[in-house]
Design an enzyme around this catalytic site. Structure first.
Site, PDB file in Angstrom:
ATOM      1  N   ALA A   1       0.847  -1.190   0.000  1.00 23.60           N
ATOM      2  CA  ALA A   1       0.000   0.000   0.000  1.00 23.60           C
ATOM      3  C   ALA A   1       0.882   1.240   0.000  1.00 23.60           C
ATOM      4  O   ALA A   1       2.079   1.180   0.319  1.00 23.60           O
ATOM      5  CB  ALA A   1      -0.913  -0.002   1.220  1.00 23.60           C
TER       6      ALA A   1
ATOM      7  N   GLY B   1      -0.150  -4.955   0.807  1.00 23.99           N
ATOM      8  CA  GLY B   1      -1.348  -4.865  -0.013  1.00 23.99           C
ATOM      9  C   GLY B   1      -1.221  -5.602  -1.331  1.00 23.99           C
ATOM     10  O   GLY B   1      -2.216  -6.082  -1.882  1.00 23.99           O
TER      11      GLY B   1
ATOM     12  N   GLU C   1      -2.080  -9.118  -0.593  1.00 24.01           N
ATOM     13  CA  GLU C   1      -3.527  -9.182  -0.363  1.00 24.01           C
ATOM     14  C   GLU C   1      -4.306  -9.078  -1.671  1.00 24.01           C
ATOM     15  O   GLU C   1      -5.319  -9.764  -1.866  1.00 24.01           O
ATOM     16  CB  GLU C   1      -3.944  -8.061   0.592  1.00 24.01           C
ATOM     17  CG  GLU C   1      -3.412  -8.277   2.012  1.00 24.01           C
ATOM     18  CD  GLU C   1      -3.587  -7.069   2.901  1.00 24.01           C
ATOM     19  OE1 GLU C   1      -4.032  -7.246   4.048  1.00 24.01           O
ATOM     20  OE2 GLU C   1      -3.272  -5.937   2.454  1.00 24.01           O
TER      21      GLU C   1
ATOM     22  N   GLU D   1       3.593  -5.626   7.385  1.00 19.21           N
ATOM     23  CA  GLU D   1       2.996  -4.473   8.073  1.00 19.21           C
ATOM     24  C   GLU D   1       3.448  -4.338   9.522  1.00 19.21           C
ATOM     25  O   GLU D   1       3.495  -3.224  10.058  1.00 19.21           O
ATOM     26  CB  GLU D   1       1.464  -4.553   8.010  1.00 19.21           C
ATOM     27  CG  GLU D   1       0.858  -4.356   6.628  1.00 19.21           C
ATOM     28  CD  GLU D   1       0.774  -5.632   5.818  1.00 19.21           C
ATOM     29  OE1 GLU D   1       0.116  -5.611   4.769  1.00 19.21           O
ATOM     30  OE2 GLU D   1       1.362  -6.657   6.236  1.00 19.21           O
TER      31      GLU D   1
END
Length: 303
Positions: free
Chosen positions: A109, A152, A155, A175
């Site tokens: 992200a 991300g 994911e 993370e």
């Protein structure tokens, strides 16, 4: 062509001048008609993704933030959701392929976007909730992963229905190293794929895992050897194979497999049978079984 008016009173000087001009235009100007083009309109242009139709029934979406290693920002995901919905609504598209660059599928992200946000902002604004819209698409999505698929990016790959990886692919949920946990489904989808113990280790240490580990654990379907075309061409070939089947049966198959994540075994088996039974109401079931009995190739109507 002539123009006639029935007048009930004399024209003023200005009105007469306008009429003379109109008569001159009508008699001297050839009639021209602008027709709407019947050609297919160009694909919608985006800033952070590229879209194309490389084969019949197949759409390709490429993440395109190379300087940021395809970091997943809100504007990028807004474009991705728009493109995916457009293809999902297009009956001529039956399978989607999602990829990034050779260096990075998506390196995570966009931390610069997130670092100054406050709890009230992310909670009230449902931050990252729009990411899950990808999982509502009825058509199969194949992820072709090269390079980094971290945070991300991992994911995003896990949201897809099939993942093919190049030998260079690196997955992970790092993370924890920046003081948070996965927020786009990493703790849940990884646990479904590889179990609690491995997921716990990855989430709590932030360590990455290789394409070979991902294949051994069942995260990806297979690792595609490096060669001409690589993982993207292999994904497109797989997409063409799926697109050659009955679209309604393919969507039913995806729905039934995904139900295994939501139901108990008995509930899932009952759901599978109901979907199986429902396909006997389709033209493609009749065509497929007739073609098999007659030893010919089926011609699908996707209905």
């Amino acid at each position: 062509m002539s123009l006639s008016l029935r007048l009930h009173r004399p024209l003023s000087a200005s009105a007469a001048a306008v009429l003379r001009t109109r008569r001159t235009f009508i008699h001297s100007t050839p009639l021209s008609v602008r027709l709407m083009s019947t050609e297919q309109q160009p694909a919608k242009q985006y800033e952070f993704i590229l879209t194309s139709r490389p084969a019949e029934g197949v759409a390709l979406i490429t993440l395109n933030r190379p300087k940021a290693l395809n970091a997943l920002s809100t504007p990028l995901f807004t474009e991705l959701n728009d493109a995916v919905k457009t293809f999902d609504d297009d009956d001529s598209v039956r399978v989607l392929v999602l990829t990034g660059s050779e260096r990075a599928f998506a390196a995570g992200a966009d931390i610069k976007e997130m670092k100054d946000k406050q709890f009230a902002e992310v909670f009230k604004g449902k931050f990252l909730e729009s990411w899950s819209l990808l999982t509502t698409v009825r058509k199969p999505i194949i992820a072709a992963v090269s390079g980094y698929a971290l945070g991300g990016g991992c994911e995003l790959a896990l949201m897809c229905d099939i993942i093919l990886a190049s030998p260079t692919a690196v997955f992970g949920q790092p993370e924890i190293s920046i003081g948070v946990i996965p927020g786009g489904g990493g703790t849940q989808r990884l646990a479904h794929a590889i179990g609690k113990s491995r997921t716990m280790e990855l989430v709590l240490t932030g360590r990455s895992f290789s394409a070979q580990e991902a294949a051994a654990w069942g995260v990806v379907s297979r690792v595609v050897p490096e060669g001409e075309g690589g993982v993207v061409q292999e994904a497109l070939a797989l997409a063409q194979t799926i697109a050659s089947k009955s679209a309604i049966a393919v969507q039913a198959g995806k729905e039934a497999v995904n139900a295994a994540y939501e139901h108990t075994l008995n509930e899932g088996l009952r759901y599978e049978r109901r979907v199986f039974h429902s396909l006997f109401a389709t033209k493609d079931q009749k065509e497929g079984m007739a073609a098999f009995a007659e030893k010919r190739k089926p011609t699908w109507s996707h209905s």
